[in-house]
Design a protein around this motif. Structure first.
Motif, PDB file in Angstrom:
ATOM      1  N   LEU A 143       1.081  -4.792  -9.241  1.00  0.00           N
ATOM      2  CA  LEU A 143       1.810  -5.490  -8.173  1.00  0.00           C
ATOM      3  C   LEU A 143       2.713  -6.595  -8.701  1.00  0.00           C
ATOM      4  O   LEU A 143       3.621  -7.031  -7.988  1.00  0.00           O
ATOM      5  CB  LEU A 143       0.816  -6.062  -7.160  1.00  0.00           C
ATOM      6  CG  LEU A 143      -0.092  -5.050  -6.449  1.00  0.00           C
ATOM      7  CD1 LEU A 143      -1.033  -5.772  -5.517  1.00  0.00           C
ATOM      8  CD2 LEU A 143       0.725  -4.024  -5.689  1.00  0.00           C
ATOM      9  N   SER A 144       2.454  -7.059  -9.904  1.00  0.00           N
ATOM     10  CA  SER A 144       3.271  -8.133 -10.484  1.00  0.00           C
ATOM     11  C   SER A 144       4.356  -7.610 -11.427  1.00  0.00           C
ATOM     12  O   SER A 144       5.016  -8.404 -12.098  1.00  0.00           O
ATOM     13  CB  SER A 144       2.368  -9.112 -11.227  1.00  0.00           C
ATOM     14  OG  SER A 144       1.707  -8.455 -12.285  1.00  0.00           O
ATOM     15  N   SER A 145       4.534  -6.306 -11.500  1.00  0.00           N
ATOM     16  CA  SER A 145       5.508  -5.731 -12.429  1.00  0.00           C
ATOM     17  C   SER A 145       6.893  -5.632 -11.794  1.00  0.00           C
ATOM     18  O   SER A 145       7.050  -5.712 -10.572  1.00  0.00           O
ATOM     19  CB  SER A 145       5.041  -4.338 -12.869  1.00  0.00           C
ATOM     20  OG  SER A 145       4.959  -3.469 -11.765  1.00  0.00           O
ATOM     21  N   ASP A 146       7.893  -5.422 -12.659  1.00  0.00           N
ATOM     22  CA  ASP A 146       9.267  -5.266 -12.175  1.00  0.00           C
ATOM     23  C   ASP A 146       9.461  -3.933 -11.452  1.00  0.00           C
ATOM     24  O   ASP A 146      10.268  -3.836 -10.522  1.00  0.00           O
ATOM     25  CB  ASP A 146      10.238  -5.356 -13.359  1.00  0.00           C
ATOM     26  CG  ASP A 146      10.227  -6.726 -13.999  1.00  0.00           C
ATOM     27  OD1 ASP A 146       9.922  -7.709 -13.280  1.00  0.00           O
ATOM     28  OD2 ASP A 146      10.519  -6.829 -15.194  1.00  0.00           O
ATOM     29  N   ALA A 147       8.723  -2.900 -11.877  1.00  0.00           N
ATOM     30  CA  ALA A 147       8.844  -1.588 -11.229  1.00  0.00           C
ATOM     31  C   ALA A 147       8.395  -1.654  -9.772  1.00  0.00           C
ATOM     32  O   ALA A 147       9.043  -1.072  -8.883  1.00  0.00           O
ATOM     33  CB  ALA A 147       8.012  -0.558 -11.985  1.00  0.00           C
ATOM     34  N   ASP A 190       0.834  -1.205   0.000  1.00  0.00           N
ATOM     35  CA  ASP A 190       0.000   0.000   0.000  1.00  0.00           C
ATOM     36  C   ASP A 190       0.867   1.253   0.000  1.00  0.00           C
ATOM     37  O   ASP A 190       0.582   2.224  -0.719  1.00  0.00           O
ATOM     38  CB  ASP A 190      -0.913  -0.004   1.230  1.00  0.00           C
ATOM     39  CG  ASP A 190      -1.866  -1.178   1.236  1.00  0.00           C
ATOM     40  OD1 ASP A 190      -2.170  -1.681   0.135  1.00  0.00           O
ATOM     41  OD2 ASP A 190      -2.297  -1.603   2.319  1.00  0.00           O
ATOM     42  N   VAL A 191       1.935   1.234   0.814  1.00  0.00           N
ATOM     43  CA  VAL A 191       2.830   2.396   0.878  1.00  0.00           C
ATOM     44  C   VAL A 191       3.493   2.635  -0.473  1.00  0.00           C
ATOM     45  O   VAL A 191       3.558   3.772  -0.969  1.00  0.00           O
ATOM     46  CB  VAL A 191       3.884   2.183   1.989  1.00  0.00           C
ATOM     47  CG1 VAL A 191       4.878   3.329   2.016  1.00  0.00           C
ATOM     48  CG2 VAL A 191       3.213   2.068   3.350  1.00  0.00           C
ATOM     49  N   VAL A 192       3.963   1.569  -1.094  1.00  0.00           N
ATOM     50  CA  VAL A 192       4.667   1.695  -2.382  1.00  0.00           C
ATOM     51  C   VAL A 192       3.721   2.208  -3.463  1.00  0.00           C
ATOM     52  O   VAL A 192       4.057   3.114  -4.245  1.00  0.00           O
ATOM     53  CB  VAL A 192       5.279   0.336  -2.772  1.00  0.00           C
ATOM     54  CG1 VAL A 192       5.753   0.345  -4.212  1.00  0.00           C
ATOM     55  CG2 VAL A 192       6.447  -0.001  -1.862  1.00  0.00           C
ATOM     56  N   SER A 193       2.515   1.641  -3.548  1.00  0.00           N
ATOM     57  CA  SER A 193       1.572   2.052  -4.591  1.00  0.00           C
ATOM     58  C   SER A 193       1.125   3.500  -4.417  1.00  0.00           C
ATOM     59  O   SER A 193       0.999   4.249  -5.401  1.00  0.00           O
ATOM     60  CB  SER A 193       0.358   1.121  -4.580  1.00  0.00           C
ATOM     61  OG  SER A 193      -0.287   1.172  -3.318  1.00  0.00           O
ATOM     62  N   ARG A 225       9.814  -1.640  -4.136  1.00  0.00           N
ATOM     63  CA  ARG A 225       9.656  -2.294  -2.830  1.00  0.00           C
ATOM     64  C   ARG A 225      11.014  -2.623  -2.217  1.00  0.00           C
ATOM     65  O   ARG A 225      11.266  -2.385  -1.024  1.00  0.00           O
ATOM     66  CB  ARG A 225       8.820  -3.567  -3.000  1.00  0.00           C
ATOM     67  CG  ARG A 225       8.533  -4.324  -1.732  1.00  0.00           C
ATOM     68  CD  ARG A 225       7.622  -5.509  -2.033  1.00  0.00           C
ATOM     69  NE  ARG A 225       7.400  -6.303  -0.864  1.00  0.00           N
ATOM     70  CZ  ARG A 225       8.220  -7.243  -0.403  1.00  0.00           C
ATOM     71  NH1 ARG A 225       9.356  -7.488  -1.058  1.00  0.00           N
ATOM     72  NH2 ARG A 225       7.945  -7.937   0.674  1.00  0.00           N
ATOM     73  N   GLN A 226      11.919  -3.141  -3.033  1.00  0.00           N
ATOM     74  CA  GLN A 226      13.257  -3.458  -2.546  1.00  0.00           C
ATOM     75  C   GLN A 226      14.007  -2.186  -2.150  1.00  0.00           C
ATOM     76  O   GLN A 226      14.757  -2.177  -1.162  1.00  0.00           O
ATOM     77  CB  GLN A 226      14.035  -4.222  -3.623  1.00  0.00           C
ATOM     78  CG  GLN A 226      15.367  -4.779  -3.168  1.00  0.00           C
ATOM     79  CD  GLN A 226      15.217  -5.787  -2.044  1.00  0.00           C
ATOM     80  OE1 GLN A 226      14.260  -6.563  -2.014  1.00  0.00           O
ATOM     81  NE2 GLN A 226      16.147  -5.786  -1.107  1.00  0.00           N
ATOM     82  N   ASP A 227      13.792  -1.096  -2.887  1.00  0.00           N
ATOM     83  CA  ASP A 227      14.432   0.175  -2.544  1.00  0.00           C
ATOM     84  C   ASP A 227      13.968   0.678  -1.190  1.00  0.00           C
ATOM     85  O   ASP A 227      14.769   1.167  -0.377  1.00  0.00           O
ATOM     86  CB  ASP A 227      14.120   1.221  -3.619  1.00  0.00           C
ATOM     87  CG  ASP A 227      14.731   0.861  -4.964  1.00  0.00           C
ATOM     88  OD1 ASP A 227      15.602  -0.033  -4.990  1.00  0.00           O
ATOM     89  OD2 ASP A 227      14.326   1.459  -5.979  1.00  0.00           O
ATOM     90  N   VAL A 228      12.678   0.582  -0.922  1.00  0.00           N
ATOM     91  CA  VAL A 228      12.126   1.054   0.358  1.00  0.00           C
ATOM     92  C   VAL A 228      12.704   0.250   1.521  1.00  0.00           C
ATOM     93  O   VAL A 228      13.067   0.804   2.571  1.00  0.00           O
ATOM     94  CB  VAL A 228      10.585   0.963   0.327  1.00  0.00           C
ATOM     95  CG1 VAL A 228      10.001   1.225   1.711  1.00  0.00           C
ATOM     96  CG2 VAL A 228      10.015   1.958  -0.660  1.00  0.00           C
TER      97      VAL A 228
END
Length: 478
Positions: free
Chosen positions: A150-154, A126-129, A159-162
């Motif tokens: 939610l299934s995309s590479d972006a 939710d935070v990322v979107s 998410r990994q960056d956060v």
């Protein structure tokens, strides 16, 4: 340039270990430790070594706090969690430079960390979107802005960056988060009760406290001073008189501190709203300076400048816009094709439904007949079992009843047979009477025919005799 940076979408976490980098930042921060609760506003900041001015850094902070406020409202978070996220954001950038970190993942990580601290948890997706949506709007995407898949590479990259930035924030702050629990609201509530102030005054002071967290005040001054300065500003604006005595002594602060904080809050309202284009332009102007003792191995690696990275960001943004437009057009085409296929399928289905309904009805009838036969067999078996279990006395009575019925049936059959015989005799007599009458008529006719036939025969015989006599006379003459 020495070190790994967060500029761009592909972000690599910079490991903070004992080395020239950490010594460089600690030496230039005038002995600032990670456990210090209050940070003096006159301290040299890491962004200054990357050629950022104080005004530019304050604008960067305003932009980040505005993103945090809008994201917290979209995530339906209370104001306390939003304020803690702003404080974490300010503290992190006292230890790290704006030129070496992208604001978007840092803001999302601060909000995600504050939800854990204030016990208002939210899922990371939710935070990322939400922050991806907000940043696209700030970057200039025209509505309707598509939601991040939610299934995309972006999504997985963001998410990994956060997650990595959250770990870096905790390292930079030194894992000391206990002082973040004290907020000015509790002092403000106590002061409002002490001075017996109305709701309008309380709301105005509350707004000043919220605005104070958009600046460095929340990190440089204690919360009781912020609450006292909010009361002071509200009293001046609303022209509400405060006690003539030195009331700030009861609040454990000095009048000079109140004046400094109130002046900084008022300067906030004189500034313009910061846009994303301003941040991109400032990043393109300046390039981060390397530390005092760079490593020889890293010096050989050629990395792009910040101007190039800013241009790459612009190109990526334009590519994203084109991609979103292309995706929207593809979806429209797919919908049209699906509608056409559905129309064709409906026309074929209506024909097939009739045949299917017939076959289904026949199958149902067969199943019903089979079930009825099974039910009859079961009922017969049950009746047989009941008959076996019945008393013999009842069987005897039934036998007597059956014998009587048989007798009556025999008598009925006899009477019926007798009646049939009588009827047959009557019919025979009637037929014989008719036949007698017919015989009499036929005999009279025969008599008449016989008389006529006899006369005819006599005539024939006479003619024959004449003929024979004539023939004999001719022969004799010859």
């Amino acid at each position: 340039v020495h070190g790994d940076y967060f500029i761009g979408k592909k972000m690599v976490e910079k490991e903070i270990r004992d080395g020239p980098d950490i010594e460089f930042y600690l030496n230039t921060s005038q002995g600032l430790n990670s456990n210090d609760v209050l940070i003096p506003p006159d301290i040299i900041r890491p962004s200054e070594y990357d050629a950022l001015t104080l005004e530019e850094e304050d604008n960067f902070r305003l932009y980040g706090c505005e993103l945090i406020q809008e994201g917290g409202i979209m995530l339906k978070l209370p104001q306390i969690t939003i304020i803690t996220a702003m404080e974490i954001f300010h503290r992190f950038f006292f230890r790290f430079s704006f030129m070496r970190a992208e604001i978007r993942p840092v803001v999302a990580a601060c909000v995600f960390l504050s939800t854990k601290l204030e016990e208002t948890p939210k899922k990371i997706r939710d935070v990322v979107s939400v922050f991806d949506y907000l940043c696209r709007i700030k970057e200039g995407c025209e509505p309707p802005v598509p939601v991040l898949d939610l299934s995309s590479d972006a999504f997985s990259q963001f998410r990994q960056d956060v997650i990595s930035v959250e770990r870096l924030i905790l390292k930079q702050i030194g894992f000391s988060l206990t002082h973040l629990s004290t907020k000015p609201y509790m002092y403000l509530y106590y002061y409002l009760k002490l001075f017996k102030l109305n709701k309008v005054f309380a709301q105005r002071a509350w707004n000043y406290v919220n605005d104070a967290y958009r600046t460095i005040i929340c990190v440089s001054y204690p919360p009781n001073v912020i609450a006292a300065s909010a009361i002071y500003l509200a009293s001046r604006v609303l022209e509400y008189p405060l006690p003539d005595l030195e009331w700030w002594i009861a609040l454990d602060c000095t009048f000079e501190q109140i004046e400094d904080v109130s002046a900084e809050i008022l300067t906030l309202y004189e500034k313009k709203k910061v846009s994303y284009a301003y941040i991109v332009d400032t990043l393109a102007k300046h390039t981060p300076t390397p530390p005092s003792e760079p490593v020889a191995e890293v010096r050989e690696i050629a990395k792009p400048t910040i101007a190039q990275q800013a241009n790459n960001l612009k190109e990526k943004i334009t590519q994203q816009k084109k991609a979103t437009e292309h995706i929207i057009e593809e979806k429209k085409d797919v919908k049209k094709a699906e509608e056409d296929d559905n129309k064709k399928i409906k026309g074929g289905k209506q024909k097939n439904r009739k045949s299917e309904s017939r076959s289904k009805s026949l199958e149902k009838e067969k199943n019903v007949t089979k079930e009825k036969g099974k039910i009859k067999e079961k009922t017969k078996e049950k009746e047989r079992e009941k008959e076996k279990k019945k008393d013999p006395r009842k069987d005897k009575k039934k036998c007597k009843d059956t014998d009587k019925e048989k007798r009556h049936s025999r008598r009925r059959s006899r009477s019926r047979s007798k009646s049939k015989k009588r009827k047959s005799r009557h019919h025979e007599c009637h037929r014989s009477h008719k036949s007698r009458k017919g015989n009499k008529k036929s005999s009279s006719k025969e008599r008449k025919s016989s008389s006529s036939s006899s006369s005819q025969s006599e005539d024939i015989i006479s003619t024959c005799l004449l003929y024979t006599s004539d023939a004999a006379d001719e022969r004799s003459s010859v």
